[in-house]
Structure formats: C-alpha cells, structure tokens
Design a protein around this motif. Structure first.
Motif, short mmCIF file in Angstrom:
data_model
loop_
_atom_site.label_atom_id
_atom_site.label_comp_id
_atom_site.label_asym_id
_atom_site.label_seq_id
_atom_site.Cartn_x
_atom_site.Cartn_y
_atom_site.Cartn_z
N GLU A 31 31.72 99.61 27.61
CA GLU A 31 31.28 99.36 29.00
C GLU A 31 29.80 99.72 29.10
O GLU A 31 29.39 100.80 28.69
CB GLU A 31 32.14 100.20 29.95
CG GLU A 31 31.60 100.34 31.35
CD GLU A 31 31.32 99.01 32.08
OE1 GLU A 31 32.18 98.14 32.09
OE2 GLU A 31 30.20 98.88 32.62
N HIS A 57 38.31 98.39 48.57
CA HIS A 57 39.15 97.37 47.95
C HIS A 57 40.59 97.57 48.40
O HIS A 57 41.07 98.70 48.45
CB HIS A 57 39.10 97.50 46.42
CG HIS A 57 37.94 96.79 45.80
ND1 HIS A 57 36.63 97.09 46.10
CD2 HIS A 57 37.89 95.79 44.86
CE1 HIS A 57 35.83 96.30 45.39
NE2 HIS A 57 36.57 95.51 44.63
N ASP A 408 38.04 87.94 36.34
CA ASP A 408 38.66 87.29 37.51
C ASP A 408 38.31 85.81 37.59
O ASP A 408 39.00 85.04 38.24
CB ASP A 408 38.26 88.03 38.80
CG ASP A 408 36.76 88.07 39.04
OD1 ASP A 408 35.98 87.55 38.20
OD2 ASP A 408 36.35 88.62 40.08
#
Ligand SMILES: Cc1cc2nc3c(=O)[nH]c(=O)nc-3n(C[C@H](O)[C@H](O)[C@H](O)COP(=O)(O)OP(=O)(O)OC[C@H]3O[C@@H](n4cnc5c(N)ncnc54)[C@H](O)[C@@H]3O)c2cc1C
Length: 447
Positions: A31, A57, A408
């Motif tokens: 990451e 969220h 996504d």
C-alpha cells in the motif's frame, strides 16, 4: 507456496488478501500510503487530534460481500443498523421510512405512501415506474432521465424521490446515470428483501474498522503488510518467472501472481507499456470520475437528536450525527454526493451554505456556536455510472497470465461502493484460484 502480491490496501485489495491468505498462498499487500482502507479511510484532524473519516461511509443490508468480510475479520459488531431512515424537507418536516412486518416488496409500501414531500399522484406514478423498471431486461441502460420522463414521472418525483435515492447510492445525478444501475439500486436495495434497505453506519472511525482490526487479522494469517510502499510499474519479462514490481524507492520485488487493486485512474500507469493500448485494458481510460464533498462541523452543544437525516431539496444530502466526540464538542458531517456543482466554490462558501441550511432546519443550531469546520472533497470519489458504463469495466481475470485486477471500477455488476470493491477482491481471488487449478466460489449470494 505460490506468492501473490496485492497492490493497493483499499477494500478491494484487503478482500483479495483476506480471501487468499487462508488458502495456502504467501500473500504480500503493498500500500503506497501509511494507512489501510483506501478511499474508505480516516485521517487525524490537525486542529483537534481527533481521528475523523474523510467521508462517512455506510453500507446497506444488500451488501452481502462487504458484510461477509466484516464478519470474517470480526468487525461486523462495529456497524450499527439503522432500521428507520429520516427524510427531511427545508420546511423542517420529517417522514420516517420504516419497514412494516410484511414480506418484500410490500414492506415499504406504507412508508412510501406516507412520504410528506410527494403528492398522491407522484406516489402512484412512482409505483408504476418501479414496476416497469424491474421488468426491464437487466442490461438495458438508456439515459435514466429520458426513461423516467417516458414513464410519466413528474419533475417533483424525479427530484424528490429518484434523485434523492440515486444521487447518494450512485454518487451521480439522474441526468447522468443510466437505467441499469438505477434499477440495481431499487431492486437489490429496496424491493428484493425486507432487510436490504437497512443502512449500516460504522460506530467507529473507518481507520479503526479497516486499520486496527483488519491489521490484527492479517497478522494472524501471516499476510506480509508493506505500507508506504508504492508500485510504479509492473513488468513481466518471462511468463514462467512471474512478475516484477518496480517500487517507488527504486527496488524490485518478484511475485508469481499480482493483483492490481488500485483506482481506475492509476491502474494504466502501472501496466507494462505493451498492455496499455490493449483494448482489454485501454477501455478503463474511458471511465470518468464523480466527486463527493463532505462538510465536517463541530458545535459546542447538541444540535440534532436524530442519528442521521436524509435531506430533500437541499444542498446537503445526508447529515450524520456523530454525537459528542470530545467534551463539549458535538460533531455533524454533511455529505454532498455528485458534488460537481461545487467545483470552483471556495471552502468558506460551501461551509456558509451548509451552516445556513442547518440553521434553517434545526432551531438548536441557532443558539449553538460552531467550534470548527472542515471541508473535504474527493474529486475522483467514484467512477460515474453513465449509460453503458459496463463497456469500460474489465473483468478481474485478465488475458495476461499472473495478472489480475481488483477495484470498485472492475466488472462486478455493482456501482462503486464498498460492496463492489469487496466483490471485486473476491472475484480476483477466485481468478487466482482458477489459475492454480483449485477453483472455489468466494462471492457471497445476494439476499
Ligand atoms: C467521499 C467518499 C464517500 C463514499 N461513500 C461511500 C459509502 O457511503 N458507501 C459505500 O459503499 N461506498 C462509498 N464510497 C465508495 C467507496 O469508498 C469505494 O468504492 C471503495 O472504498 C473503493 O475501494 P477500492 O479498494 O476499489 O479502491 P481504493 O479504496 O481507492 O483503494 C486503492 C488503494 O490503492 C492504493 N494505491 C494506489 N496506487 C498505488 C500504488 N501505485 N502502489 C501501491 N498502492 C497504491 C491507494 O492508496 C488505495 O489505498 C465513497 C467514496 C468516497 C471517496
């Protein structure tokens, strides 16, 4: 043991890592930032030292893969289901949207019939259009507004019903989306199952949900977590020897399988030059972004009793009441999805408009003092679900051996959501398992 490297520690990458680690792979997660969760993450507010979400969220009951991941790593208990939704208009009136104890799709009929901001004619028209929408073939994707107009929807019904639900769910306006994902929202989120529409709100900052708890899980399953490690390029000289990942610090790591779980606007830059123009990958370049703005406000006293409010005919769309986060500090977050109209509007002006809106809605705000505010805009919050968008969404298994995509934006059948991201991670893991001759079904069934 085969090595799998997942590039990107957002929900897609985390889901892929969680799916593969217990299945006999040596998993490394790279990451580029110093935190996990990607777009669904938090930061430390410099003014207060508080950990706050860049943007609140939420998930819905229909998000079966996201909830599966939460169950698996033990964080489901940190999601609070909201069985009643509160819809408020600028005149202050509130309609409660709550299911009756009847089977789907009848469970929400009475709640829709009671919505104070729609006329009886609007409601009948909405019922008709919903039935027609559900009867459409799943892949038809004409521009939604035209479709709604063809099905006799008034401007009021479009703005106050279709627009209110879809702008939040798809992060895009009725003018820009296609029918396909609108249908998906109403079918999967409201019509198919009684529990589908329940909104689940994390009770802790996202950093705690995906950072602390998931980190512990990955430690137990020996996932090698490399934070602050950015990949600049992936290359494959010889298929047999696997992939080389060229890192920001100039070093290289090798891996048999690589899952690129980075956002759509980053992925092409990581691919070998010869693949960028390949139509399989090049289509990603046609995806366009849609922004989200969140306005964070700290008041010196309680200004709202409800846990959340969905605003109708307002600039803000959702108000989340995070309660007293520090002694004498009551924190609200107001979310503006599809925030394109705010482009070029300064933070002070956005704050002023939101504060004005809240002052008109809630009498307690008039007497309260605003202690601090913060405006956060994510310009590439999600891809825009324009008509025909699926033509630009590649599957997770690519034609190139050892190379997989997750995110996504990949072909999940879902809009850009945490559910879509987790699905994509599970689908990428399924593709890896197929490639090594151990196929398994990881994607969870719908409600
Ligand atoms: C403001 C906002 C509000 C939202 N609200 C909701 C909501 O309420 N409900 C919902 O379901 N969804 C919501 N979403 C959408 C949701 O956040 C995303 O769909 C989901 O988090 C995407 O996950 P991902 O893993 O696909 O991508 P990301 O979360 O973007 O993860 C990609 C990761 O890759 C890393 N990365 C990038 N390049 C590199 C590199 N070169 N090397 C290594 N790592 C790299 C990034 O740092 C990042 O951590 C919202 C999004 C935003 C922005």
């Amino acid at each position: 043991m085969d090595r799998v490297t997942v590039v990107g520690g957002g929900l897609a990458g985390l889901a892929a890592a969680v799916a593969l680690a217990p299945r006999g792979f040596a998993v490394t997660l790279m990451e580029s930032r110093q935190r996990l969760g990607g777009r669904a993450s938090s930061f430390v507010d410099a003014a207060s030292g508080q950990v706050i979400d860049a943007c609140q969220h939420v998930s819905m009951g229909c998000c079966t893969n996201f909830h599966h991941l939460c169950d698996l790593v033990g964080v489901r208990r940190l999601l609070a289901p909201q069985h009643t939704l509160f819809f408020q208009t600028p005149d202050g009136r509130i309609s409660r949207f709550k299911a009756d104890p009847w089977p789907a799709p009848l469970h929400l009929g009475r709640a829709l019939a009671a919505a104070h901001y729609l006329t009886a004619g609007d409601k009948l028209g909405i019922g008709y259009a919903l039935a027609r929408m559900l009867a459409e073939p799943p892949d038809t994707d004409p521009p939604l507004r035209e479709w709604l107009k063809r099905h006799h929807q008034s401007d009021r019904a479009i703005d106050r019903f279709w627009g209110v639900v879809l702008t939040s769910a798809l992060n895009e306006t009725v003018d820009r989306v296609g029918l396909k994902y609108a249908r998906k929202v109403f079918r999967d989120g409201f019509v198919k199952h009684r529990d589908a529409f329940t909104v689940h709100v994390p009770t802790v900052p996202l950093a705690e949900l995906y950072g602390v708890e998931l980190r512990g899980w990955m430690g137990r399953y020996s996932v090698t977590l490399q934070e602050n490690v950015g990949v600049v390029k992936a290359s494959c000289e010889q298929e047999r020897s696997g992939w080389e990942l060229h890192l920001r610090d100039g070093t290289t790591q090798t891996t048999k399988h690589v899952i690129l779980a980075v956002p759509f606007d980053r992925v092409l830059a990581l691919l070998p030059e010869n693949l960028v123009a390949d139509p399989f990958f090049a289509r990603i370049g046609h995806l366009t972004p849609s922004p989200i703005t969140s306005v964070h406000l700290w008041y010196d006293r309680k200004v709202l009793d409800l846990p959340h409010v969905v605003l109708v005919d307002c600039l803000g769309q959702w108000v989340f009441n995070r309660g007293e986060v520090a002694p004498g500090e009551h924190y609200l977050q107001v979310v503006v999805s599809a925030a394109r109209p705010l482009k070029g509007v300064g933070r002070d002006e956005i704050t002023r408009q939101i504060v004005n809106e809240l002052t008109k809605l809630y009498p307690a705000v008039r007497a309260a003092k605003v202690l601090r505010t913060k405006v956060v805009t994510e310009h590439t919050a999600t891809f825009s679900a324009v008509p025909g968008v699926d033509a630009f969404r590649p599957p997770q298994a690519t034609p190139v051996p050892g190379l997989y995509l997750a995110g996504d934006y990949t072909a999940t059948g879902w809009p850009a959501t945490m559910e879509g991201a987790v699905r994509s991670g599970y689908l990428a893991a399924e593709a890896v398992l197929r490639a090594v001759g151990r196929p398994a079904r990881l994607v969870q069934p719908d409600l």
